[in-house]
Design a protein around this motif. Structure first.
Motif, PDB file in Angstrom:
ATOM      1  N   HIS A 199       0.851  -1.183   0.000  1.00 53.44           N
ATOM      2  CA  HIS A 199       0.000   0.000   0.000  1.00 53.44           C
ATOM      3  C   HIS A 199       0.891   1.238   0.000  1.00 53.44           C
ATOM      4  N   PHE A 200       0.789   2.022  -1.067  1.00 51.39           N
ATOM      5  CA  PHE A 200       1.558   3.264  -1.179  1.00 51.39           C
ATOM      6  C   PHE A 200       0.711   4.498  -0.920  1.00 51.39           C
ATOM      7  N   LEU A 201      -0.602   4.323  -0.737  1.00 53.26           N
ATOM      8  CA  LEU A 201      -1.487   5.428  -0.411  1.00 53.26           C
ATOM      9  C   LEU A 201      -2.379   4.999   0.742  1.00 53.26           C
ATOM     10  N   PRO A 202      -2.684   5.905   1.659  1.00 46.90           N
ATOM     11  CA  PRO A 202      -3.590   5.547   2.744  1.00 46.90           C
ATOM     12  C   PRO A 202      -5.008   5.350   2.240  1.00 46.90           C
ATOM     13  N   GLU A 203      -5.766   4.602   3.002  1.00 45.65           N
ATOM     14  CA  GLU A 203      -7.159   4.377   2.634  1.00 45.65           C
ATOM     15  C   GLU A 203      -7.928   5.692   2.722  1.00 45.65           C
ATOM     16  N   LYS A 204      -8.924   5.841   1.833  1.00 44.35           N
ATOM     17  CA  LYS A 204      -9.727   7.053   1.842  1.00 44.35           C
ATOM     18  C   LYS A 204     -10.592   7.086   3.094  1.00 44.35           C
ATOM     19  N   PRO A 205     -10.582   8.196   3.825  1.00 45.91           N
ATOM     20  CA  PRO A 205     -11.399   8.269   5.042  1.00 45.91           C
ATOM     21  C   PRO A 205     -12.881   8.295   4.716  1.00 45.91           C
ATOM     22  N   ALA A 206     -13.638   7.571   5.536  1.00 39.44           N
ATOM     23  CA  ALA A 206     -15.095   7.537   5.350  1.00 39.44           C
ATOM     24  C   ALA A 206     -15.702   8.800   5.929  1.00 39.44           C
ATOM     25  N   SER A 207     -16.035   9.752   5.098  1.00 43.60           N
ATOM     26  CA  SER A 207     -16.579  11.043   5.543  1.00 43.60           C
ATOM     27  C   SER A 207     -17.795  11.377   4.703  1.00 43.60           C
ATOM     28  N   SER A 208     -18.808  11.859   5.387  1.00 40.01           N
ATOM     29  CA  SER A 208     -20.039  12.234   4.687  1.00 40.01           C
ATOM     30  C   SER A 208     -19.975  13.635   4.105  1.00 40.01           C
ATOM     31  N   SER A 209     -18.948  14.381   4.417  1.00 42.41           N
ATOM     32  CA  SER A 209     -18.850  15.754   3.926  1.00 42.41           C
ATOM     33  C   SER A 209     -18.485  15.756   2.453  1.00 42.41           C
ATOM     34  N   LYS A 210     -19.109  16.634   1.709  1.00 37.80           N
ATOM     35  CA  LYS A 210     -18.833  16.759   0.280  1.00 37.80           C
ATOM     36  C   LYS A 210     -17.657  17.680  -0.001  1.00 37.80           C
ATOM     37  N   PHE A 211     -17.188  18.395   1.004  1.00 36.16           N
ATOM     38  CA  PHE A 211     -16.120  19.355   0.810  1.00 36.16           C
ATOM     39  C   PHE A 211     -14.880  18.883   1.576  1.00 36.16           C
ATOM     40  N   THR A 212     -13.743  18.922   0.934  1.00 37.94           N
ATOM     41  CA  THR A 212     -12.496  18.515   1.558  1.00 37.94           C
ATOM     42  C   THR A 212     -11.365  19.340   0.975  1.00 37.94           C
ATOM     43  N   ALA A 213     -10.315  19.534   1.776  1.00 35.70           N
ATOM     44  CA  ALA A 213      -9.149  20.294   1.316  1.00 35.70           C
ATOM     45  C   ALA A 213      -8.075  19.407   0.731  1.00 35.70           C
ATOM     46  N   VAL A 214      -8.303  18.102   0.667  1.00 33.61           N
ATOM     47  CA  VAL A 214      -7.309  17.172   0.144  1.00 33.61           C
ATOM     48  C   VAL A 214      -7.304  17.249  -1.380  1.00 33.61           C
ATOM     49  N   ASP A 215      -6.113  17.358  -1.937  1.00 35.53           N
ATOM     50  CA  ASP A 215      -5.971  17.397  -3.394  1.00 35.53           C
ATOM     51  C   ASP A 215      -6.388  16.044  -3.976  1.00 35.53           C
ATOM     52  N   PRO A 216      -7.347  15.999  -4.893  1.00 34.61           N
ATOM     53  CA  PRO A 216      -7.757  14.699  -5.448  1.00 34.61           C
ATOM     54  C   PRO A 216      -6.638  13.996  -6.202  1.00 34.61           C
ATOM     55  N   LEU A 217      -5.673  14.776  -6.745  1.00 35.14           N
ATOM     56  CA  LEU A 217      -4.574  14.138  -7.449  1.00 35.14           C
ATOM     57  C   LEU A 217      -3.637  13.403  -6.512  1.00 35.14           C
ATOM     58  N   SER A 218      -3.647  13.748  -5.217  1.00 38.46           N
ATOM     59  CA  SER A 218      -2.781  13.062  -4.261  1.00 38.46           C
ATOM     60  C   SER A 218      -3.290  11.683  -3.893  1.00 38.46           C
ATOM     61  N   ARG A 219      -4.445  11.286  -4.406  1.00 35.65           N
ATOM     62  CA  ARG A 219      -5.015   9.968  -4.146  1.00 35.65           C
ATOM     63  C   ARG A 219      -5.069   9.119  -5.394  1.00 35.65           C
ATOM     64  N   PHE A 220      -4.278   9.465  -6.379  1.00 32.73           N
ATOM     65  CA  PHE A 220      -4.296   8.738  -7.653  1.00 32.73           C
ATOM     66  C   PHE A 220      -2.865   8.362  -8.018  1.00 32.73           C
ATOM     67  N   ALA A 221      -2.547   7.070  -7.984  1.00 26.63           N
ATOM     68  CA  ALA A 221      -1.215   6.576  -8.361  1.00 26.63           C
ATOM     69  C   ALA A 221      -1.171   6.342  -9.859  1.00 26.63           C
ATOM     70  N   THR A 222      -0.138   6.818 -10.496  1.00 22.94           N
ATOM     71  CA  THR A 222      -0.060   6.766 -11.958  1.00 22.94           C
ATOM     72  C   THR A 222       1.017   5.843 -12.494  1.00 22.94           C
ATOM     73  N   SER A 223       2.122   5.628 -11.761  1.00 22.57           N
ATOM     74  CA  SER A 223       3.207   4.826 -12.328  1.00 22.57           C
ATOM     75  C   SER A 223       4.104   4.328 -11.209  1.00 22.57           C
ATOM     76  N   PHE A 224       4.909   3.328 -11.532  1.00 17.84           N
ATOM     77  CA  PHE A 224       5.910   2.830 -10.594  1.00 17.84           C
ATOM     78  C   PHE A 224       7.111   2.359 -11.390  1.00 17.84           C
ATOM     79  N   ALA A 225       8.222   2.163 -10.699  1.00 15.10           N
ATOM     80  CA  ALA A 225       9.466   1.735 -11.343  1.00 15.10           C
ATOM     81  C   ALA A 225      10.315   0.998 -10.334  1.00 15.10           C
ATOM     82  N   PHE A 226      11.022  -0.027 -10.810  1.00 12.33           N
ATOM     83  CA  PHE A 226      12.004  -0.712  -9.989  1.00 12.33           C
ATOM     84  C   PHE A 226      13.318   0.056 -10.068  1.00 12.33           C
TER      85      PHE A 226
END
Length: 865
Positions: A199-226
Motif C-alpha cells: 500500500h503506497f497510499l492511505p485508505e480514503k477516510p469515510a466522511s459524509s462531507s462533500k467538501f475537503t481540502a485534500v488534493d484529489p490528485l494526491s489519491r491517484f497513483a499513476t506509475s511505478f518503477a524498480f
C-alpha cells in the motif's frame, strides 16, 4: 505468378497487420462485459497509457481494438501481395479477450504476453517463433485471466501500470499498480489471487462531507518503477509516482519466487556487514546509536542474513541429494559466501552448484514461506518513505496552462516515472567509472522534470528502534518543455517513457503528438568535472516522430530495438494504423592517442628521423597549449610570495640588523617557491622548444613528400610515357570503330532460316485455314458455312417449338392431347439437345480455328516481309 515485396523496415508501413478492423463490428449488440457507459471519477484524472505494439525476438505483435496480431520480421522471407493487401499475419484468439486492449507487455522469456485493458488483464501464452511465419489465419492461444474478481469491467480502480519483475523465477512475476496506490504481485502459476500487496497510499477516510481540502490528485497513483544498483539495496527498492508529482519509495521488495544473482547477494552481504560494523564503532552510547541509525542497519543485516540462510539450507539439501553422485563428479564446489562445503570423510568434494541457472539462486521474501503463506516468527511491516522533496520544487508550467487556467480538471498531472542508472564519462582507468541514478517525471502538459538521485533510498521498517525518518531530496537538474501544438481536444493520452536498448543516458517520450528523444549526457559529463563552473548545458532533445500535430491520431505504440537482424532504430504506430520507422546512428568511440612525455619524445625523435613516417608527427603527438599554460599559472602548491611574506612576517619593514632566523627560514621557503616556479617555466619552455623542433621536422617531411610528388609528376610528363598513352588511346578508338562495323554488318546480313518442322507447321495451319474458311472446289463444304446453315435451321425451328410449348400449356383439359404432346415432345427435346450440343461444340472449334488461322496468317506476313 505471385507478386512479393522483399522484407524492409521502411516498407513496414504497407503491411496488412496495421489495417484497423472493420467498423461493422460496432453494430453488433454489446455483451454484458461491454456495458460501461459512465466514466468513473478516478478515470478522468489522467489518460490511459498506451503501448499497442511490441517486438519479441523477430516477431512483431500489434493490438487492434480487441485483437492481438502477430507477424514475422525475418529478413529471409518476402511479403506476398494478395487482394491488394501486403503480407499476412496470425490473429491470436482467446475467449478472454473481450475488452479493448491498451497495452501489450512481454516478459523476459518471450513466452508470456500481458494484455492490459482499462480494468482487465489477461496473460497469453505465445506460440513459438516458427508459427508466426506461417500463413494467415487464427491461432488459438492459452489465456490466463488475472484476478477476475479484482480486475473486471465493474472495478472501481483503473490499472495504471503493469510490469514484469526482472528477477521473477521463469519470468512469471507480474506486478500491477492500480489508481488507489496498491501494488500487487501475481504469480502466473496461481493467478487468481495476489501473492503480495503493498500500500503506497492511505485508505480514503469515510466522511459524509462533500467538501475537503485534500488534493484529489494526491489519491491517484499513476506509475511505478524498480530501482537500479549493483551492490547496495537499489534493485530491491520500488518507486511509486502519484498524480500530483509525489514519489514514494518502499523496500526491500522481492517477488515470491525470486532468482537472485549470486554476485549481487555476495556484494549485498559484504555491504551490510561492513556498514553495520562501521555504525557499531561510531555508536558510543544509546543516543549515538539512534543518530547513527544502528536499528536500521541491524534490520537490514538481519534481512540479508535470512536470504543467506535460505541459500545455505538449499545447499545442504542439495548436498544430501547429491551424495550418491559424489564419486562421478569429483570436482570441489564452494558456496556463494566463498566457503567450501565439506562432505563426508570418504568424499571431500561436491558436484553441482546450487544456482537455479548459471549464476542465480532461488530465494523468497523472509516474511513469507516458499508457498506464499506467512513465515513463522515476528516480522515488521515495511515503512513507506516519502514523499520526496524536489529542489527546486516543481513548477506549474505546461503547454496548455495559459488556455485552461479556469478549468480545474486540466491541472498538470504526473503521468509516468523513469529511473535509470547512467555510467559517467570514462576516467583514466576502469575503476574510475562512476554511476549516477537519474529520475525523470513526465507531466501531462509536456514538461519533463529530470533529477539526480544524490542519496540512495534504504530499506526501513515500522519499529521504535528506527525512529528517524529522513525525507529524501531529489535535486531537479533540468525541466524540458516538449513542443506541443495548439489543440482544442481535452482527451489527450498520457506521456510515457521508453528506455533506449543500447545507451543508458538516452530515453524516449511517447505522447499524443509524436515521439521525442532526450539525451542527458551533456550535463552529466559537465557535472562530473571537478573544475566545472557556471551553468550546466541542456539535454539534447530531438523530435523523432511527428503525428501531424493532431491529437485525434495519437501515437499508441512505440518499440525500439538493437540487434543484428533489424539494426538500431524504433518504430512508432498511430491510432489510425500509420507507421513511422526511424533508423538511428550508433556512437563511435574516439580512441584518442595518449601523448608521450617530453623526455620520451626527446629520446625517440632522433631514432626515427631517418625513416619515412606516412602520418603527421603533429597529429600523432598532439600538443595541449591550454594545459601547459594552466600548469604555469596555477602551480601545485600555489605560488604567492607576497601573501606568505605578509602572513609569516608581519614586521618585514624592520632594518636588516634585526633579522631573526625565522625571517631567514621564511625567505628560504619563498626562494624555494621561486625556484620551483622558474623550473616549471623552464620545463614549459623546453616543451615548446621540443614542439618547435617537431614542427620543423614535420615541415621537412612535408617538403620531402612534395618533392617526391613533383618528381613523379615530371616522370609522368616524359615524352616516352605520354606518347605511349596517346598510342593506346588511338588504338582503343580504332578497335571501338571496328567493333561497331562488325556489329552493323552482322545485323544487316542476318536472315533467319525456316526449318523442316516449322515448314510443316505452317502447311498444317494453311490446310486448317482452308478447311474452316473454304476455298477452291470445296467452298460449300467449309466448316464456317456448315455452322451458318445449322444456325439458320435452329432459328427456323425455335419459333415452332415455342408455339407448341405455349399451346400445350394453354390446353391442359384434354387428357389425350396432353399425353400425346408430352410423348412427342420428349424425343424432340432430346434430339434438339443433342443437335444444340453439337452446334456449340462446332462453334467453339470454329472460333479456336479462327484464332489459330489469324495468328498463323500474321506470322506468315511477318516472314514474307
Amino acid at each position: 505468378m505471385v507478386q512479393t515485396i522483399p522484407f524492409s523496415l521502411s516498407t513496414l508501413r504497407s503491411h496488412s497487420i496495421f489495417i484497423p478492423p472493420s467498423s461493422s463490428s460496432s453494430s453488433i449488440a454489446p455483451t454484458d462485459e461491454e456495458w460501461e457507459l459512465v466514466n468513473k471519477p478516478s478515470d478522468s484524472a489522467i489518460g490511459q497509457k498506451t503501448s499497442q505494439m511490441v517486438i519479441r525476438d523477430k516477431d512483431l505483435l500489434v493490438a487492434m481494438d480487441k485483437e492481438v496480431r502477430m507477424m514475422s520480421l525475418s529478413s529471409g522471407e518476402g511479403w506476398e501481395v494478395k487482394d491488394g493487401k501486403v503480407g499476412s499475419y496470425k490473429t491470436l484468439k482467446s475467449p478472454s479477450l473481450t475488452f479493448t486492449i491498451h497495452q501489450l507487455i512481454p516478459n523476459s522469456t518471450g513466452r508470456l504476453l500481458a494484455v492490459v485493458g482499462h480494468h482487465q488483464i489477461v496473460v497469453l501464452v505465445l506460440p513459438k517463433t516458427s508459427y508466426s511465419g506461417s500463413t494467415a489465419g487464427d491461432l488459438e492461444c492459452r489465456s490466463i485471466p488475472i484476478d477476475e474478481f479484482q480486475f473486471s469491467p465493474s472495478s472501481n480502480d483503473a490499472i495504471t501500470k503493469v510490469a514484469w519483475h526482472p528477477w521473477g523465477e521463469g519470468g512469471n512475476s507480474l506486478w500491477v499498480l492500480t489508481s488507489n496506490g496498491k501494488l500487487r504481485e501475481y504469480d502466473i502459476l496461481q493467478p487468481h489471487d495476489a501473492v503480495q500487496t503493498f500500500h503506497f497510499l492511505p485508505e480514503k477516510p469515510a466522511s459524509s462531507s462533500k467538501f475537503t481540502a485534500v488534493d484529489p490528485l494526491s489519491r491517484f497513483a499513476t506509475s511505478f518503477a524498480f530501482s537500479t544498483g549493483t551492490v547496495d539495496f537499489g534493485p530491491l527498492m520500488v518507486y511509486v509516482l502519484i498524480a500530483n508529482g509525489d514519489i514514494y519509495t518502499m523496500g526491500p521488495i522481492l517477488p515470491l519466487h525470486t532468482e537472485l544473482p549470486v554476485r549481487y547477494l555476495q556484494g549485498l552481504k559484504a555491504y551490510t556487514d561492513a556498514r553495520l560494523a562501521q555504525i557499531q564503532r561510531e555508536a558510543v552510547d544509546v543516543f549515538g546509536a539512534e543518530e547513527a541509525g544502528l536499528g536500521k542497519a541491524t534490520f537490514q543485516s538481519q534481512w540479508v542474513e535470512s536470504l543467506v540462510k535460505q541459500v545455505k539450507l538449499a545447499e545442504e539439501a542439495r548436498s544430501r541429494r547429491d551424495e550418491v553422485d559424489v564419486m562421478e563428479t569429483p570436482s570441489r564446489r564452494t558456496s556463494i559466501l566463498g566457503r567450501s562445503v565439506r562432505g563426508s570423510e570418504s568424499s571431500p568434494s561436491r558436484s553441482k552448484p546450487i544456482a537455479a541457472r548459471d549464476g542465480m539462486v532461488k530465494v523468497h521474501p523472509p516474511h513469507l514461506t516458499e508457498a506464499g503463506g506467512p513465515a513463522p516468527g515476528a516480522h515488521r511491516a515495511l515503512l513507506r518513505q516519502g514523499p520526496a522533496v524536489f529542489n527546486p520544487g516543481p513548477q506549474e508550467v505546461g503547454n496548455f496552462d495559459d488556455e485552461n487556467d479556469e478549468d480545474e480538471e486540466l491541472d498538470q498531472v504526473a503521468s509516468d516515472l523513469f529511473v535509470s542508472e547512467v555510467v559517467a564519462a570514462d576516467g583514466e582507468g576502469e575503476g574510475s567509472k562512476e554511476k549516477e541514478t537519474i529520475i525523470a517525471i513526465a507531466w501531462s502538459g509536456g514538461r519533463i522534470d529530470i533529477g539526480l538521485e544524490v542519496e540512495k533510498p534504504e530499506p526501513r521498517w515500522n519499529s521504535s528502534r528506527d525512529p528517524t525518518s529522513s525525507v529524501p531530496v531529489i535535486p531537479i537538474i533540468e525541466s524540458v518543455l516538449l513542443p506541443f501544438p495548439h489543440t482544442d481536444s481535452l482527451d489527450v493520452p498520457s506521456l510515457s517513457f521508453l528506455p533506449d536498448p543500447l545507451y543508458s543516458d538516452v530515453f524516449y517520450v511517447q505522447h499524443a503528438f509524436g515521439v521525442d528523444a532526450i539525451n542527458v549526457r551533456p550535463w552529466l559529463d559537465e557535472l562530473q568535472k571537478e573544475t566545472g563552473e557556471g551553468d550546466l548545458p541542456s539535454s539534447d532533445v530531438v523530435r523523432l516522430v511527428e503525428s501531424a500535430s493532431s491529437p485525434t491520431k495519437p501515437i499508441v505504440g512505440l518499440v525500439n530495438f538493437c540487434n543484428i537482424t533489424l539494426g538500431y532504430g524504433l518504430v512508432a504506430l498511430a491510432s489510425s494504423g500509420q507507421v513511422a520507422f526511424v533508423e538511428m546512428d550508433l556512437r563511435i568511440a574516439d580512441s584518442g592517442v595518449v601523448p608521450p612525455s617530453a623526455t620520451s619524445s626527446a629520446q625517440s625523435a632522433p631514432t626515427h628521423s631517418d625513416q619515412s613516417d606516412p602520418q603527421s608527427l603533429l597529429l600523432a603527438k598532439p600538443f595541449d597549449a591550454d594545459r601547459l599554460i594552466a600548469s604555469i599559472r596555477q602551480p601545485n602548491p600555489p605560488y604567492n610570495p607576497s601573501s606568505i611574506l605578509k602572513q609569516r612576517l608581519p614586521d618585514y619593514n624592520k632594518p636588516t640588523s634585526s633579522i631573526t632566523p625565522e625571517h631567514l627560514r621564511v625567505l628560504g621557503e619563498i626562494s624555494s617557491q621561486v625556484q620551483n616556479r622558474s623550473e616549471a617555466i623552464r620545463n614549459a619552455s623546453q616543451t615548446i622548444e621540443n614542439r618547435l623542433d617537431m614542427q620543423v621536422k614535420e615541415l621537412q617531411r612535408q617538403i620531402k613528400l612534395l618533392r617526391e610528388c613533383q618528381a613523379s609528376i615530371e616522370q609522368l610528363k616524359e615524352t616516352k610515357t605520354l606518347s605511349r598513352a596517346e598510342d593506346l588511346t588511338s588504338k582503343q578508338e580504332n578497335i571501338a570503330e571496328r567493333l561497331d562495323g562488325v556489329l552493323g554488318s552482322m545485323a544487316a546480313e542476318y536472315k533467319p532460316q525456316v526449318g523442316e518442322v516449322e515448314r510443316k507447321w505452317f502447311e498444317e495451319l494453311e490446310r486448317l485455314k482452308m478447311r474452316v474458311r473454304g476455298g477452291g472446289v470445296v467452298r460449300g463444304k467449309a466448316l464456317a458455312s456448315r455452322a451458318q446453315v445449322l444456325k439458320e435451321q435452329l432459328a427456323a425451328i425455335k419459333p415452332i417449338l415455342l408455339e407448341s410449348q405455349k399451346a400445350t400449356r394453354d390446353t391442359p383439359s384434354s387428357p389425350a392431347q396432353t399425353t400425346y404432346g408430352s410423348k412427342q415432345l420428349k424425343p424432340l427435346e432430346a434430339a434438339l439437345g443433342v443437335r444444340s450440343e453439337e452446334l456449340r461444340r462446332l462453334i467453339r472449334r470454329m472460333e479456336m480455328l479462327d484464332v489459330k488461322v489469324e495468328v498463323a496468317g500474321e506470322s506468315l506476313q511477318e516472314q514474307d516481309e
